[in-house]
Each structure stands twice: as C-alpha cells, then as structure tokens.
Write an enzyme that holds these catalytic residues in place. Structure first.
Site, PDB file in Angstrom:
ATOM      1  N   SER A 119      35.091  45.527  37.873  1.00  0.00           N
ATOM      2  CA  SER A 119      35.102  45.960  39.267  1.00  0.00           C
ATOM      3  C   SER A 119      34.063  47.026  39.540  1.00  0.00           C
ATOM      4  O   SER A 119      33.898  47.425  40.696  1.00  0.00           O
ATOM      5  CB  SER A 119      36.494  46.439  39.658  1.00  0.00           C
ATOM      6  N   HIS A 140      33.158  38.836  40.524  1.00  0.00           N
ATOM      7  CA  HIS A 140      34.189  39.832  40.846  1.00  0.00           C
ATOM      8  C   HIS A 140      35.176  39.276  41.873  1.00  0.00           C
ATOM      9  O   HIS A 140      34.863  39.215  43.061  1.00  0.00           O
ATOM     10  CB  HIS A 140      33.496  41.116  41.352  1.00  0.00           C
ATOM     11  N   GLU A 152      32.630  38.532  44.783  1.00  0.00           N
ATOM     12  CA  GLU A 152      31.337  39.232  44.788  1.00  0.00           C
ATOM     13  C   GLU A 152      30.579  38.737  43.555  1.00  0.00           C
ATOM     14  O   GLU A 152      31.099  38.817  42.440  1.00  0.00           O
ATOM     15  CB  GLU A 152      31.613  40.740  44.620  1.00  0.00           C
ATOM     16  N   ASN A 190      33.805  48.114  45.770  1.00  0.00           N
ATOM     17  CA  ASN A 190      34.462  49.343  45.308  1.00  0.00           C
ATOM     18  C   ASN A 190      33.676  50.608  45.611  1.00  0.00           C
ATOM     19  O   ASN A 190      34.232  51.704  45.572  1.00  0.00           O
ATOM     20  CB  ASN A 190      34.799  49.242  43.825  1.00  0.00           C
TER      21      ASN A 190
HETATM   22  C1  LIG Z   1      39.849  46.821  42.703  1.00  0.00           C
HETATM   23  C2  LIG Z   1      38.833  45.756  42.895  1.00  0.00           C
HETATM   24  O1  LIG Z   1      37.939  45.643  42.061  1.00  0.00           O
HETATM   25  C3  LIG Z   1      38.779  44.851  44.040  1.00  0.00           C
HETATM   26  C4  LIG Z   1      40.072  44.537  44.709  1.00  0.00           C
HETATM   27  O2  LIG Z   1      40.687  43.565  44.401  1.00  0.00           O
HETATM   28  S1  LIG Z   1      40.554  45.629  45.848  1.00  0.00           S
HETATM   29  C5  LIG Z   1      42.028  44.931  46.478  1.00  0.00           C
HETATM   30  C6  LIG Z   1      41.734  43.883  47.513  1.00  0.00           C
HETATM   31  N1  LIG Z   1      42.988  43.412  48.048  1.00  0.00           N
HETATM   32  C7  LIG Z   1      43.519  43.922  49.169  1.00  0.00           C
HETATM   33  O3  LIG Z   1      42.925  44.770  49.828  1.00  0.00           O
HETATM   34  C8  LIG Z   1      44.865  43.375  49.503  1.00  0.00           C
HETATM   35  C9  LIG Z   1      45.429  44.015  50.749  1.00  0.00           C
HETATM   36  N2  LIG Z   1      46.734  43.435  51.045  1.00  0.00           N
HETATM   37  C10 LIG Z   1      46.855  42.230  51.662  1.00  0.00           C
HETATM   38  O4  LIG Z   1      45.892  41.587  52.032  1.00  0.00           O
HETATM   39  C11 LIG Z   1      48.262  41.740  51.893  1.00  0.00           C
HETATM   40  O5  LIG Z   1      49.146  42.840  51.864  1.00  0.00           O
HETATM   41  C12 LIG Z   1      48.728  40.674  50.837  1.00  0.00           C
HETATM   42  C13 LIG Z   1      47.872  39.413  50.992  1.00  0.00           C
HETATM   43  C14 LIG Z   1      48.651  41.167  49.412  1.00  0.00           C
HETATM   44  C15 LIG Z   1      50.190  40.343  51.088  1.00  0.00           C
HETATM   45  O6  LIG Z   1      50.290  39.901  52.407  1.00  0.00           O
HETATM   46  P1  LIG Z   1      51.586  40.181  53.316  1.00  0.00           P
HETATM   47  O7  LIG Z   1      51.357  39.450  54.592  1.00  0.00           O
HETATM   48  O8  LIG Z   1      51.837  41.621  53.312  1.00  0.00           O
HETATM   49  O9  LIG Z   1      52.767  39.603  52.475  1.00  0.00           O
HETATM   50  P2  LIG Z   1      53.342  38.143  52.365  1.00  0.00           P
HETATM   51  O10 LIG Z   1      53.615  37.557  53.708  1.00  0.00           O
HETATM   52  O11 LIG Z   1      54.463  38.315  51.404  1.00  0.00           O
HETATM   53  O12 LIG Z   1      52.174  37.335  51.651  1.00  0.00           O
HETATM   54  C16 LIG Z   1      51.151  36.614  52.317  1.00  0.00           C
HETATM   55  C17 LIG Z   1      50.695  35.510  51.390  1.00  0.00           C
HETATM   56  O13 LIG Z   1      50.153  36.076  50.180  1.00  0.00           O
HETATM   57  C18 LIG Z   1      50.881  35.575  49.040  1.00  0.00           C
HETATM   58  N3  LIG Z   1      50.972  36.686  48.064  1.00  0.00           N
HETATM   59  C19 LIG Z   1      51.378  37.940  48.299  1.00  0.00           C
HETATM   60  N4  LIG Z   1      51.294  38.676  47.180  1.00  0.00           N
HETATM   61  C20 LIG Z   1      50.820  37.856  46.218  1.00  0.00           C
HETATM   62  C21 LIG Z   1      50.508  38.025  44.844  1.00  0.00           C
HETATM   63  N5  LIG Z   1      50.633  39.223  44.222  1.00  0.00           N
HETATM   64  N6  LIG Z   1      50.036  36.969  44.154  1.00  0.00           N
HETATM   65  C22 LIG Z   1      49.878  35.780  44.740  1.00  0.00           C
HETATM   66  N7  LIG Z   1      50.142  35.548  46.056  1.00  0.00           N
HETATM   67  C23 LIG Z   1      50.615  36.585  46.767  1.00  0.00           C
HETATM   68  C24 LIG Z   1      52.229  35.173  49.588  1.00  0.00           C
HETATM   69  O14 LIG Z   1      52.818  34.171  48.788  1.00  0.00           O
HETATM   70  C25 LIG Z   1      51.857  34.626  50.953  1.00  0.00           C
HETATM   71  O15 LIG Z   1      51.328  33.331  50.797  1.00  0.00           O
HETATM   72  P3  LIG Z   1      51.394  32.249  51.983  1.00  0.00           P
HETATM   73  O16 LIG Z   1      50.751  32.860  53.182  1.00  0.00           O
HETATM   74  O17 LIG Z   1      50.635  31.106  51.405  1.00  0.00           O
HETATM   75  O18 LIG Z   1      52.828  31.974  52.193  1.00  0.00           O
HETATM   76  N1  LIG Z   2      43.350  45.361  39.509  1.00  0.00           N
HETATM   77  C1  LIG Z   2      42.505  44.940  40.417  1.00  0.00           C
HETATM   78  O1  LIG Z   2      42.818  44.983  41.627  1.00  0.00           O
HETATM   79  C2  LIG Z   2      41.183  44.416  40.025  1.00  0.00           C
HETATM   80  C3  LIG Z   2      40.713  44.551  38.743  1.00  0.00           C
HETATM   81  N2  LIG Z   2      39.486  44.041  38.415  1.00  0.00           N
HETATM   82  C4  LIG Z   2      38.984  44.163  37.056  1.00  0.00           C
HETATM   83  O2  LIG Z   2      39.594  43.145  36.268  1.00  0.00           O
HETATM   84  C5  LIG Z   2      39.761  43.598  34.921  1.00  0.00           C
HETATM   85  C6  LIG Z   2      41.226  43.476  34.545  1.00  0.00           C
HETATM   86  O3  LIG Z   2      42.010  44.244  35.446  1.00  0.00           O
HETATM   87  P1  LIG Z   2      43.583  43.976  35.615  1.00  0.00           P
HETATM   88  O4  LIG Z   2      43.877  42.532  35.449  1.00  0.00           O
HETATM   89  O5  LIG Z   2      44.002  44.683  36.814  1.00  0.00           O
HETATM   90  O6  LIG Z   2      44.140  44.761  34.338  1.00  0.00           O
HETATM   91  P2  LIG Z   2      45.492  44.551  33.520  1.00  0.00           P
HETATM   92  O7  LIG Z   2      45.766  45.853  32.844  1.00  0.00           O
HETATM   93  O8  LIG Z   2      46.542  43.924  34.381  1.00  0.00           O
HETATM   94  O9  LIG Z   2      45.096  43.434  32.436  1.00  0.00           O
HETATM   95  C7  LIG Z   2      44.114  43.565  31.459  1.00  0.00           C
HETATM   96  C8  LIG Z   2      44.509  42.641  30.314  1.00  0.00           C
HETATM   97  O10 LIG Z   2      43.443  42.549  29.366  1.00  0.00           O
HETATM   98  C9  LIG Z   2      43.996  42.770  28.063  1.00  0.00           C
HETATM   99  N3  LIG Z   2      42.970  43.272  27.159  1.00  0.00           N
HETATM  100  C10 LIG Z   2      42.564  44.545  26.944  1.00  0.00           C
HETATM  101  N4  LIG Z   2      41.605  44.573  25.997  1.00  0.00           N
HETATM  102  C11 LIG Z   2      41.394  43.279  25.591  1.00  0.00           C
HETATM  103  C12 LIG Z   2      40.570  42.659  24.633  1.00  0.00           C
HETATM  104  N5  LIG Z   2      39.747  43.365  23.853  1.00  0.00           N
HETATM  105  N6  LIG Z   2      40.635  41.306  24.489  1.00  0.00           N
HETATM  106  C13 LIG Z   2      41.467  40.567  25.256  1.00  0.00           C
HETATM  107  N7  LIG Z   2      42.281  41.112  26.180  1.00  0.00           N
HETATM  108  C14 LIG Z   2      42.256  42.445  26.349  1.00  0.00           C
HETATM  109  C15 LIG Z   2      45.112  43.763  28.329  1.00  0.00           C
HETATM  110  O11 LIG Z   2      46.002  43.892  27.251  1.00  0.00           O
HETATM  111  P3  LIG Z   2      46.825  45.332  27.149  1.00  0.00           P
HETATM  112  O12 LIG Z   2      47.927  45.219  28.167  1.00  0.00           O
HETATM  113  O13 LIG Z   2      47.293  45.403  25.765  1.00  0.00           O
HETATM  114  O14 LIG Z   2      45.829  46.427  27.448  1.00  0.00           O
HETATM  115  C16 LIG Z   2      45.746  43.153  29.573  1.00  0.00           C
HETATM  116  O15 LIG Z   2      46.608  42.076  29.243  1.00  0.00           O
HETATM  117  C17 LIG Z   2      39.198  45.038  34.882  1.00  0.00           C
HETATM  118  O16 LIG Z   2      37.859  44.989  34.472  1.00  0.00           O
HETATM  119  C18 LIG Z   2      39.326  45.461  36.344  1.00  0.00           C
HETATM  120  O17 LIG Z   2      38.422  46.460  36.693  1.00  0.00           O
HETATM  121  C19 LIG Z   2      38.704  43.379  39.322  1.00  0.00           C
HETATM  122  C20 LIG Z   2      39.144  43.179  40.596  1.00  0.00           C
HETATM  123  C21 LIG Z   2      40.402  43.723  41.061  1.00  0.00           C
END
Ligand SMILES: CC(=O)CC(=O)SCCNC(=O)CCNC(=O)[C@H](O)C(C)(C)COP(=O)(O)OP(=O)(O)OC[C@H]1O[C@@H](n2cnc3c(N)ncnc32)[C@H](O)[C@@H]1OP(=O)(O)O
Ligand SMILES: NC(=O)C1=CN([C@@H]2O[C@H](COP(=O)(O)OP(=O)(O)OC[C@H]3O[C@@H](n4cnc5c(N)ncnc54)[C@H](OP(=O)(O)O)[C@@H]3O)[C@@H](O)[C@H]2O)C=CC1
Length: 284
Positions: A119, A140, A152, A190
């Site tokens: 990420s 991504h 991405e 991010n």
């Molecule tokens: C950190 C990084 O590197 C990058 C990132 O990923 S940053 C994070 C980006 N994500 C976001 O910003 C998510 C923001 N949140 C949302 O968009 C919404 O809250 C959400 C889609 C997660 C849930 O939506 P909601 O309307 O609040 O809930 P809900 O009505 O229960 O769910 C909507 C749909 O999503 C699905 N859903 C919700 N959570 C889910 C999950 N964890 N896994 C799979 N499907 C899920 C539901 O089944 C539902 O599907 P349908 O429309 O097909 O029935």
């Molecule tokens: N969380 C998010 O919203 C997002 C995350 N990402 C990126 O995705 C990646 C995973 O994140 P996320 O799924 O949230 O993390 P989690 O902690 O849910 O999962 C990571 C998994 O990888 C395993 N792991 C760690 N080291 C190794 C290794 N050497 N070989 C194989 N498996 C390994 C971990 O095991 P253990 O539990 O033992 O550590 C765990 O099961 C990160 O790079 C994160 O930045 C990208 C987009 C969104």
C-alpha cells in the site's frame, strides 16, 4: 502474456479477497501463507463472502463450489514454480517483501510476473531484490477487495510496457478499474487517505472529540461511507502506522509524522478489527 495460474502470497484480509476475485474470474489460484491455520482463516473468509452471494441468489451453490475448487492451499513457496503471476499480499514490511521477492525470483519461471499489493512501499526497491525488475509491478487492491472497484497499478522504474498491459488486462478481467500511477511513497491513494486518518487520530489524541464524534462528522458532514477511525480499524492500525512511516521517511517531511497515539495502540497490540480492539471494540 496469457495469465492462467496465479499465486497469492499472504492469506490475510487482502490476500484472501484477492484470491477470491481471481478465482471468481476463472483463474487457477494458489493461496500461500506461512501456516495452514492462516490459510484456513482466509478460506473461511472467502467461503463466508461467497455464501452471502448464494443467499442473495446471485450465485448458485454449484458456482460457489467451482470457485472454491479453483483455490488450492500452499505453505511451501516452491509451489510458485508453475504460476504465471504472483500477487504478494504479506505484511507491509520492506525486508519481508524483499526476501519474498528474492525467493520468488529463484523459484518462478522466467516469464512469471511478480506483483505486489503493497500500500505504500517503493516498487522500484522491491524490484531491485530480483534479477527481473522489468517483470515487477505494483497491483494495489482496495479493501474490501470483492467490493471496491479500484486497482492502482504502479510501474517501477524498470517495469516493461507489456507487463503493465498484462496487469491492466488482468484487472479488467477481475471486473475492476485500473488506474496508472507513478512510484512515489503511498502512490496516490494512501498519500491522500492516510494523512486524513492520521489527522483524525491526532484529533482524538488532543482531546478535541471522541472517536464516535469524529466519525459522525466525516460520515454525516462529508458523506464518507465510514468515519476515518472506523476505516483505520478496518484497514488495520499496524498497516496505517507502516504507511505513515513510509510517507514520513520517503518524503522527509514532518507533516507525515505518525501520531504517537497510533504508535501506542500498535505497541499495545490494538490493531483494529483484526485483533478485536482499536478505536472501537469488536467480536473476534
Ligand atoms: C489501506 C490501503 O492501502 C488502501 C485501502 O484499501 S483504503 C480502504 C478503502 N476502502 C474504503 O474506504 C471502504 C469504505 N467503506 C465502504 O465503502 C463501505 O462501508 C463498505 C463497502 C465497506 C460497506 O458498505 P455498507 O453499505 O456500509 O455495508 P453493507 O450494506 O453491509 O455492504 C455493502 C456491500 O458490501 C459487501 N461487504 C461489506 N463488507 C464486506 C467485506 N468485508 N468483504 C466483502 N464484502 C463486504 C456487502 O456484502 C454488501 O454487498 P452487496 O451490496 O453485494 O449486498
Ligand atoms: N488492510 C488494507 O486495507 C490494505 C492492505 N494492503 C496491503 O496488503 C498487504 C497485506 O495487508 P493485510 O491483508 O491487511 O494484512 P494481514 O495482516 O491481514 O495479512 C497479512 C498476511 O500475510 C502473512 N505473512 C506475513 N509474512 C509472510 C511471509 N513471509 N510469507 C507469507 N505470508 C506472510 C501474515 O501472517 P501473520 O498473521 O503470521 O503475520 C498474514 O496472514 C500489506 O502490504 C498491506 O499494506 C493494501 C491495500 C489495503
């Protein structure tokens, strides 16, 4: 290149989601993690998501079984020896990713593309751990993977055009929308999202408002589907901290300093939803 077999490394919340969408699109998937119990947790997740689709009559039970049958399990990285594409979704740590990519470079055939779901970490640096930097790329996905449309796609310095095109095609086959960005810390998503989350954490830290109030402001005032602290718990506070550290180190600018409260929570093991406690508490 025609991708048929995919290995997803890391069966956490992202890896399991990526394996699910690849299998739903018809790819043969190997889901790899270090321990069987982590893979089982990932498969359980996938099973729950697919069952929801069956319950809503969007998928038949037979289709669900077909999807699950396309996913095999692995605790031995050597199983990557026959795949066309690896999507790495292990923990957000440069040393771990470099070690994985160096191993995958030895194990996989020459044509195999090595993609990372990092990420924030530099693709170019991960690519430099291999002898095939032209075949390394950032792919991504957003969380939750089955729902979010964006992928991405990040080119490293050496990524070849045909590798970019293969990953763009693959993204389309997964019914996602590819957006190309350059290799800078945090990419686009991010770099913009995480400082907002960090600022929300500073707002708690400085006692300006409760987490609930901050989330309400952003949900009701800005129409965000989740407030920033709920979202931080959802992403994982460890991942949020690692991303802020990458931004801070990568740009050398103090505006990206992680909030001390974020550090404290991660040190306490309060990682958000996945550990049962973060800004809120959850049933595990
Ligand atoms: C950190 C990084 O590197 C990058 C990132 O990923 S940053 C994070 C980006 N994500 C976001 O910003 C998510 C923001 N949140 C949302 O968009 C919404 O809250 C959400 C889609 C997660 C849930 O939506 P909601 O309307 O609040 O809930 P809900 O009505 O229960 O769910 C909507 C749909 O999503 C699905 N859903 C919700 N959570 C889910 C999950 N964890 N896994 C799979 N499907 C899920 C539901 O089944 C539902 O599907 P349908 O429309 O097909 O029935
Ligand atoms: N969380 C998010 O919203 C997002 C995350 N990402 C990126 O995705 C990646 C995973 O994140 P996320 O799924 O949230 O993390 P989690 O902690 O849910 O999962 C990571 C998994 O990888 C395993 N792991 C760690 N080291 C190794 C290794 N050497 N070989 C194989 N498996 C390994 C971990 O095991 P253990 O539990 O033992 O550590 C765990 O099961 C990160 O790079 C994160 O930045 C990208 C987009 C969104």
């Amino acid at each position: 290149m025609n991708v048929q077999k995919v290995m997803v490394v890391g069966a956490g919340q992202m890896g399991s989601g990526i394996a699910q969408v690849c299998a739903m699109a018809g790819f043969e998937v190997i889901l790899h993690d270090m321990k069987t119990e982590f893979i089982e947790r990932g498969i359980n997740n996938i099973n729950k998501n697919l069952q929801r689709q069956v319950d809503k009559e969007r998928m038949s039970s037979a289709e669900k079984e077909d999807v699950l049958n396309r996913i095999s399990q692995s605790v031995d990285l050597q199983n990557a020896e026959k795949v066309d594409l690896v999507i790495e979704a292990a923990v957000e740590n440069m040393e771990i990713k470099k070690a994985l990519f160096a191993q995958l470079d030895e194990i996989t055939p020459q044509h195999t593309i090595l993609a990372t779901n990092t990420s924030s970490l530099p693709i170019t640096e991960i690519a430099a751990a291999t002898k095939r930097p032209e075949k390394v790329i950032g792919m991504h996905f957003m969380n939750p993977v089955p729902v979010m449309k964006l992928v991405e796609i990040i080119r490293g310095l050496a990524t070849a055009d045909e590798v970019y095109e293969t990953i763009e095609n693959m993204t389309n086959k997964l019914s996602k929308v590819p957006v190309e960005v350059n290799d800078f810390p945090g990419f686009v998503s991010n770099r913009i999202l995480m400082p907002m989350i960090n600022e929300a954490i500073f707002t708690v830290y400085e006692g300006v408002a409760t987490p609930e109030a901050i989330d309400d402001v952003m949900k009701l005032g800005m129409n965000h589907p989740m407030g920033p602290l709920t979202l931080a718990d959802f992403i994982g506070l460890d991942t949020c901290l690692y991303i802020m550290e990458t931004l801070h180190e990568g740009f050398g600018d103090d505006k990206y300093r992680p909030c001390p409260l974020l550090r404290k929570y991660v040190k306490a093991g309060w990682l958000g939803r996945k550990s049962g406690r973060g800004f809120y508490t959850y049933e595990t």
